[in-house]
Structures are given as C-alpha cells and as structure tokens.
Design an enzyme around this catalytic site. Structure first.
Site, short mmCIF file in Angstrom:
data_model
loop_
_atom_site.label_atom_id
_atom_site.label_comp_id
_atom_site.label_asym_id
_atom_site.label_seq_id
_atom_site.Cartn_x
_atom_site.Cartn_y
_atom_site.Cartn_z
N CYS A 66 0.82 -1.22 0.00
CA CYS A 66 0.00 0.00 0.00
C CYS A 66 0.85 1.27 0.00
CB CYS A 66 -0.96 0.00 1.18
SG CYS A 66 -2.05 -1.42 1.20
N HIS A 75 -3.28 7.41 1.82
CA HIS A 75 -3.66 6.06 1.43
C HIS A 75 -5.02 5.77 2.05
CE1 HIS A 75 -3.92 1.86 0.86
NE2 HIS A 75 -3.60 1.53 2.10
N ASN A 109 -10.04 -0.21 -0.01
CA ASN A 109 -8.59 -0.06 -0.02
C ASN A 109 -8.05 -0.68 -1.31
OD1 ASN A 109 -5.85 -0.26 0.37
ND2 ASN A 109 -5.97 -1.09 2.44
N1 ACO Z 1 -18.24 -8.15 9.79
C1 ACO Z 1 -18.70 -8.47 11.02
N2 ACO Z 1 -17.89 -8.80 12.03
C2 ACO Z 1 -16.58 -8.86 11.81
C3 ACO Z 1 -16.02 -8.55 10.55
C4 ACO Z 1 -16.91 -8.19 9.52
N3 ACO Z 1 -16.48 -7.89 8.28
N4 ACO Z 1 -14.69 -8.69 10.64
C5 ACO Z 1 -14.39 -9.05 11.88
N5 ACO Z 1 -15.54 -9.16 12.59
C6 ACO Z 1 -15.70 -9.55 13.99
C7 ACO Z 1 -14.58 -10.43 14.47
O1 ACO Z 1 -14.81 -11.78 14.12
C8 ACO Z 1 -14.66 -10.22 15.95
O2 ACO Z 1 -15.69 -10.99 16.47
P1 ACO Z 1 -15.48 -11.87 17.79
O3 ACO Z 1 -15.18 -10.88 18.88
O4 ACO Z 1 -16.78 -12.56 17.94
O5 ACO Z 1 -14.33 -12.76 17.48
C9 ACO Z 1 -15.07 -8.76 16.07
O6 ACO Z 1 -15.65 -8.39 14.80
C10 ACO Z 1 -13.94 -7.83 16.39
O7 ACO Z 1 -12.86 -8.14 15.50
P2 ACO Z 1 -11.56 -7.26 15.47
O8 ACO Z 1 -10.61 -7.83 14.45
O9 ACO Z 1 -11.07 -7.07 16.87
O10 ACO Z 1 -12.18 -5.90 14.91
P3 ACO Z 1 -11.59 -4.45 14.98
O11 ACO Z 1 -12.45 -3.58 15.78
O12 ACO Z 1 -10.12 -4.46 15.26
O13 ACO Z 1 -11.77 -3.98 13.47
C11 ACO Z 1 -10.46 -3.72 11.47
C12 ACO Z 1 -11.14 -4.71 12.43
C13 ACO Z 1 -11.51 -2.84 10.82
C14 ACO Z 1 -9.74 -4.53 10.40
C15 ACO Z 1 -9.46 -2.86 12.29
O14 ACO Z 1 -8.60 -3.67 13.07
C16 ACO Z 1 -8.63 -1.99 11.40
O15 ACO Z 1 -9.11 -1.02 10.89
N6 ACO Z 1 -7.35 -2.31 11.25
C17 ACO Z 1 -6.51 -1.66 10.29
C18 ACO Z 1 -6.38 -2.62 9.18
C19 ACO Z 1 -6.29 -1.98 7.80
O16 ACO Z 1 -6.65 -0.87 7.56
N7 ACO Z 1 -5.76 -2.80 6.91
C20 ACO Z 1 -5.65 -2.44 5.55
C21 ACO Z 1 -4.40 -3.02 4.99
S1 ACO Z 1 -3.01 -2.24 5.68
C22 ACO Z 1 -2.99 -0.76 5.05
O17 ACO Z 1 -3.44 -0.52 3.97
C23 ACO Z 1 -2.43 0.27 5.88
#
Ligand code: ACO
Length: 320
Positions: A113, A247, A277
């Site tokens: 990215c 980004h 993304n």
């Molecule tokens: N829909 C519904 N529920 C979901 C989903 C979904 N799509 N995805 C995960 N969950 C659930 C999980 O299973 C979990 O459930 P559980 O507690 O029963 O196990 C719960 O939601 C919480 O999961 P987390 O992974 O802790 O969710 P979080 O609040 O951290 O959000 C996210 C996840 C949005 C990916 C966040 O961590 C984030 O924004 N991280 C940055 C990642 C990113 O931007 N990556 C892009 C690539 S890197 C880059 O480009 C910089």
C-alpha cells in the site's frame, strides 16, 4: 536544478461495484459493521479477464490525455503493484507494450500500500538526476485476487483499481518538494500473503492475512511521524497544507493522521467509501479525483502519505 512537476493524472475503476449489502450475502457481515469500523460502503472488482496491466493502461491513457502528451513522449514507466499480472515479466513492461511504445526503462516497485510513495520518490530521483524527462508513474492492483472471500475480516476491506500520474522535468520551482520513505521488515508478519510458487506448487497460503489491530496501531503511529517529518523537511507548517491525500485503508487511520498534524478533515481527500482499499492505487486515484473534482488547484501544497505491508511507508510533499 530540475524539479518533477505533475503534468496530468488519470484513474480507472473496474465496472463491477460490490456494495456492503452485496457482501453481507456471502459472508456474515453487515453494512453497519463495515461502515462504522472502516468508512467503506463499496468497492470495485476487476472482471475475470481484466488484469492489473489492463487497469493500469486505462489509468495511464487517461493521464496521458490529461497531460496532453503522447505515449511516445514517456521515457520512464514505474508501476507500483503487489498484484502483478504474472511472476515475471514486470507489469510495467506489459503496460509499456499495451501502450504501443518500447525502449524506455520500465519496472515494478513492490511496497504494497506504500507502493505509490516508493514509485513517486523513485521517479522524482530519476528526473532530478536527468535520467528521465517524462515519467509515467502508476499504482495498479487487483487485490480481489488475493482475498479469501469466506474471510469476513479481510474480504470487506479491499478493492481493485488504478491511478496514474505523469511527471515532467522542469527548471521551474515547485513540483515534488520532498520525499521520505521508511521500511521495517520486523513487522512483515502482521500483514502478508505468504504463498509462493515452488516447483509447480503453491506453498503457504495464497490469501492475504492480517492482524487488523496490530496494523492499525502501527499505521497510526508511523504515518503521524513520517507526515510530520516530511513537513518539517519541506519547511511547511500545518497551515501551509492545502490538501492531504492519504492512502485509503480506513477512515479512522486517515482521521487520526489529520488530527496529529492539526489539519482539519475538510482538507483531506477521502475516496474510500466508494473504492475500499485499493492498495498502491489508492493515493493516485484520490489525487486524480481531488483534481478532477476541482478541489485541488494549481499552486496548492499537497501532502501524500501511505503505509502498507513490509512494513513500508512514505510521505511526499508537492507544490501542485
Ligand atoms: N463483519 C462483522 N464482524 C466482523 C467482521 C466483519 N467484516 N470482521 C471481523 N468481525 C468480527 C470479528 O470476528 C470479531 O468478532 P469476535 O469478537 O466474535 O471474534 C469482532 O468483529 C472484532 O474483531 P476485530 O478484528 O477485533 O475488529 P476491529 O475492531 O479491530 O476492526 C479492522 C477490524 C476494521 C480490520 C481494524 O482492526 C482496522 O481497521 N485495522 C486496520 C487494518 C487496515 O486498515 N488494513 C488495511 C491493509 S493495511 C494498510 O493498507 C495500511
């Protein structure tokens, strides 16, 4: 002293739009969950017969038309991609051929990215050292091909697309002011697609794996720091920045960086709601949309920043 000025920009999104509602029919997710965690409402997915180079060529043609030059005027092609058409040759060589030109150097950079930051910094160095006069710099991805469409933690986040910029050498002050790049391979495990081809077989998972919370924590800190550093080295204050073009991974990461820099969100170009993304394509797509919508004007000061797997990250200041 030569400076690299933006002569034109272009972007392309595949026709097929997949909304959060569409995704909720194939994995256990909801529009509410995706929107509140990421800001994403939809993404575009390449057709089966559409390769990364096809998206790149469409963005490049739009940028060439915008710049008012012919493909034959280009003397450097850099494609930032982590989803090349094939293991080799470089997607940049395929793009060159599809544009009907030959001879100029053409190569890919792979910084996920952050790829467009690396590509832009490299093209800038070529221009400053008189190795190129008109560079075609593209970010193009088909991340949909790396996704496990049964994994709701990753498949909701990404989309396909391409953005392109034509850089032109000029004695005139301005253009790219400063570039900063960083990498730290100690964090490669928190975001990776480990699969590789070994003697005809795929070893390890061919899908994207991510520790979302670790990525989030790393990204907000690293982006705030590098954005501040690039501003300091450019001699710019937050009030000098007309537009941040980040980004487009996650609205919360974008807001966090803007807050750290004391730049209000109405000075930030945000495109992720409709695109998701798109990895290396997201910054040039956002730049193109900001320019084509009339928000970004000639003479304004821009701060571009991105981060991705590697980990690799970078920031660039531009007097547009
Ligand atoms: N829909 C519904 N529920 C979901 C989903 C979904 N799509 N995805 C995960 N969950 C659930 C999980 O299973 C979990 O459930 P559980 O507690 O029963 O196990 C719960 O939601 C919480 O999961 P987390 O992974 O802790 O969710 P979080 O609040 O951290 O959000 C996210 C996840 C949005 C990916 C966040 O961590 C984030 O924004 N991280 C940055 C990642 C990113 O931007 N990556 C892009 C690539 S890197 C880059 O480009 C910089």
């Amino acid at each position: 002293m030569l400076h690299a000025h933006i002569l034109g920009t272009g972007g392309y999104l595949p026709v097929r739009r997949v909304s959060n509602e569409d995704l909720s029919k194939i994995v256990d997710t909801s529009d509410e969950w995706i929107t509140s965690r990421t800001g994403i409402k939809a993404r575009h997915i390449a057709a089966q017969d559409e390769q990364t180079s096809d998206l790149a060529v469409k963005a490049a043609q739009a940028a060439l038309a915008d710049a008012g030059i012919d493909a034959a005027d280009i003397d450097l092609i850099i494609v930032a991609t982590s989803t090349p058409d094939m293991t080799f040759p470089a997607t940049a060589c395929i793009v060159q051929n599809k544009l009907g030109i030959a001879g100029c150097p053409a190569f890919d950079v792979q910084a996920v990215c952050a790829g467009f930051m690396y590509a832009l910094a490299t093209a800038n160095a070529y221009i400053k050292s008189k190795m190129a006069t008109k560079a075609l710099v593209i970010g193009a991805e088909t991340f949909s091909r790396l996704l496990d469409w049964s994994d709701r933690r990753t498949c909701v986040l990404f989309g396909d697309g391409a953005g392109a910029v034509i850089l032109s050498a000029s004695e005139q002050e301005g253009g790219i002011l400063h570039t900063e790049l960083r990498a730290d391979g100690a964090y490669s495990h928190i975001l990776q697609t480990p699969g590789k081809i070994v003697s005809g077989d795929i070893q390890d998972s061919p899908y994207l794996h991510m520790d979302g919370q670790a990525v989030y924590k790393f990204a907000v800190k690293a982006l705030a720091r590098i954005a501040q550093e690039v501003m300091d080295k450019s001699g710019l204050l937050p009030t000098d920045i007309d537009w941040i073009i980040p980004h487009q991974a996650n609205l919360r990461i974008i807001e966090s960086t803007a807050r750290h820099l004391n730049v209000p969100m109405d000075k930030v170009i945000v495109t992720l709601a409709e695109q998701g993304n798109t990895s290396a394509a997201s910054i040039p797509l956002a730049l193109d949309q900001g320019i084509k919508s009339g928000r970004i004007q000639r003479g304004q000061t821009l701060l571009l920043e991105g981060i991705g797997g590697g980990f690799a990250w970078g920031a660039v200041t531009i007097k547009y």
